[in-house]
Motif scaffolding. Structure first.
Motif, PDB file in Angstrom:
ATOM      1  N   UNK A  51       0.839  -1.183   0.000  1.00 25.18           N
ATOM      2  CA  UNK A  51       0.000   0.000   0.000  1.00 25.18           C
ATOM      3  C   UNK A  51       0.881   1.242   0.000  1.00 25.18           C
ATOM      4  N   UNK A  52       0.597   2.172  -0.904  1.00 21.12           N
ATOM      5  CA  UNK A  52       1.378   3.383  -1.022  1.00 21.12           C
ATOM      6  C   UNK A  52       0.999   4.364   0.087  1.00 21.12           C
ATOM      7  N   UNK A  53       1.991   4.896   0.824  1.00 25.82           N
ATOM      8  CA  UNK A  53       1.664   5.879   1.857  1.00 25.82           C
ATOM      9  C   UNK A  53       0.981   7.091   1.239  1.00 25.82           C
ATOM     10  N   UNK A  54      -0.049   7.598   1.894  1.00 25.35           N
ATOM     11  CA  UNK A  54      -0.794   8.733   1.360  1.00 25.35           C
ATOM     12  C   UNK A  54      -0.012  10.032   1.517  1.00 25.35           C
ATOM     13  N   UNK A  55       0.560  10.234   2.667  1.00 22.02           N
ATOM     14  CA  UNK A  55       1.274  11.477   2.925  1.00 22.02           C
ATOM     15  C   UNK A  55       2.770  11.234   2.813  1.00 22.02           C
ATOM     16  N   UNK A  56       3.507  12.142   2.157  1.00 19.14           N
ATOM     17  CA  UNK A  56       4.958  11.926   1.998  1.00 19.14           C
ATOM     18  C   UNK A  56       5.697  11.703   3.313  1.00 19.14           C
ATOM     19  N   UNK A  57       5.253  12.345   4.385  1.00 19.07           N
ATOM     20  CA  UNK A  57       5.941  12.156   5.665  1.00 19.07           C
ATOM     21  C   UNK A  57       5.763  10.742   6.202  1.00 19.07           C
ATOM     22  N   UNK A  58       4.706  10.042   5.765  1.00 16.56           N
ATOM     23  CA  UNK A  58       4.511   8.663   6.204  1.00 16.56           C
ATOM     24  C   UNK A  58       5.656   7.762   5.751  1.00 16.56           C
ATOM     25  N   UNK A  59       6.338   8.169   4.679  1.00 17.54           N
ATOM     26  CA  UNK A  59       7.470   7.367   4.204  1.00 17.54           C
ATOM     27  C   UNK A  59       8.644   7.400   5.175  1.00 17.54           C
ATOM     28  N   UNK A  60       8.681   8.399   6.035  1.00 17.76           N
ATOM     29  CA  UNK A  60       9.779   8.504   6.994  1.00 17.76           C
ATOM     30  C   UNK A  60       9.617   7.562   8.175  1.00 17.76           C
ATOM     31  N   UNK A  61       8.407   7.161   8.441  1.00 17.52           N
ATOM     32  CA  UNK A  61       8.131   6.330   9.610  1.00 17.52           C
ATOM     33  C   UNK A  61       8.061   4.870   9.164  1.00 17.52           C
ATOM     34  N   UNK A  62       8.942   4.062   9.691  1.00 17.67           N
ATOM     35  CA  UNK A  62       8.989   2.646   9.320  1.00 17.67           C
ATOM     36  C   UNK A  62       8.273   1.776  10.347  1.00 17.67           C
ATOM     37  N   UNK A  63       7.212   2.283  10.912  1.00 14.77           N
ATOM     38  CA  UNK A  63       6.482   1.566  11.945  1.00 14.77           C
ATOM     39  C   UNK A  63       5.060   1.308  11.464  1.00 14.77           C
ATOM     40  N   UNK A  64       4.773   0.067  11.103  1.00 15.28           N
ATOM     41  CA  UNK A  64       3.452  -0.284  10.589  1.00 15.28           C
ATOM     42  C   UNK A  64       2.382  -0.344  11.675  1.00 15.28           C
ATOM     43  N   UNK A  65       2.769  -0.246  12.930  1.00 19.08           N
ATOM     44  CA  UNK A  65       1.771  -0.298  13.994  1.00 19.08           C
ATOM     45  C   UNK A  65       0.840   0.910  13.934  1.00 19.08           C
ATOM     46  N   UNK A  66       1.306   2.029  13.376  1.00 21.38           N
ATOM     47  CA  UNK A  66       0.436   3.191  13.228  1.00 21.38           C
ATOM     48  C   UNK A  66      -0.719   2.877  12.279  1.00 21.38           C
ATOM     49  N   UNK A  67      -0.414   2.194  11.198  1.00 21.57           N
ATOM     50  CA  UNK A  67      -1.465   1.827  10.236  1.00 21.57           C
ATOM     51  C   UNK A  67      -2.473   0.897  10.891  1.00 21.57           C
ATOM     52  N   UNK A  68      -1.990  -0.031  11.695  1.00 22.79           N
ATOM     53  CA  UNK A  68      -2.893  -0.953  12.392  1.00 22.79           C
ATOM     54  C   UNK A  68      -3.773  -0.191  13.376  1.00 22.79           C
TER      55      UNK A  68
END
Length: 150
Positions: free
Chosen positions: A1-18
């Protein structure tokens, strides 16, 4: 899944998405608290990312375009696919207009001016209809058409 916001690419923690996916399933009184917690943790993670300048550069967040063309290309690499495609289409349309202006010196920039006029008309329409009700929408459109025809 492509991150929606460019800053989301900086965070390598998938727990936020969950956690974000769980928001609709949490009882109403806890939704606000969960969302605030998620955003707080994201803000902390982002601030930590900006402590490492080389990481920021590797992620593409240290751009120094040399031209407008480079800027648009770099921007398209950061934007979500749908926005990047729209931006590329607008860029191509402007290039075609510029080419048409160069091929026909008698137009004196009319194709380039067409884009500026369309943008101004859209802004004028937005300003005139910003606070109108649905009942006045027809009259607002007619006023805009009458202003442009004179």
């Amino acid at each position: 899944m492509e991150p929606f916001h460019p800053l989301d690419r900086l965070i390598n923690d998938n727990s936020f998405a969950l956690l974000e996916a769980l928001v609709p399933f949490v009882d109403y009184p806890y939704k606000r608290l969960l969302v605030l917690y998620i955003k707080y943790k994201e803000a902390l993670a982002l601030m930590n990312c900006f402590n490492d300048r080389s990481f920021i550069a590797r992620q593409g967040f240290d751009c120094h375009p040399k031209s407008t063309e480079d800027f648009v290309s770099d921007l398209c690499n950061i934007l979500p696919t749908q926005y990047a495609g729209s931006l590329q289409n607008m860029k191509q349309l402007m290039q075609v207009m510029q080419m048409m202006d160069m091929k026909n010196p008698n137009t004196s920039g009319c194709f380039s001016n067409l884009f500026e006029n369309a943008k101004a008309t859209a802004q004028d329409f937005s300003n005139k209809t910003e606070h109108t009700s649905d009942a006045n929408l027809y009259q607002s459109v007619m006023d805009i058409l009458n202003d442009n025809s004179s």
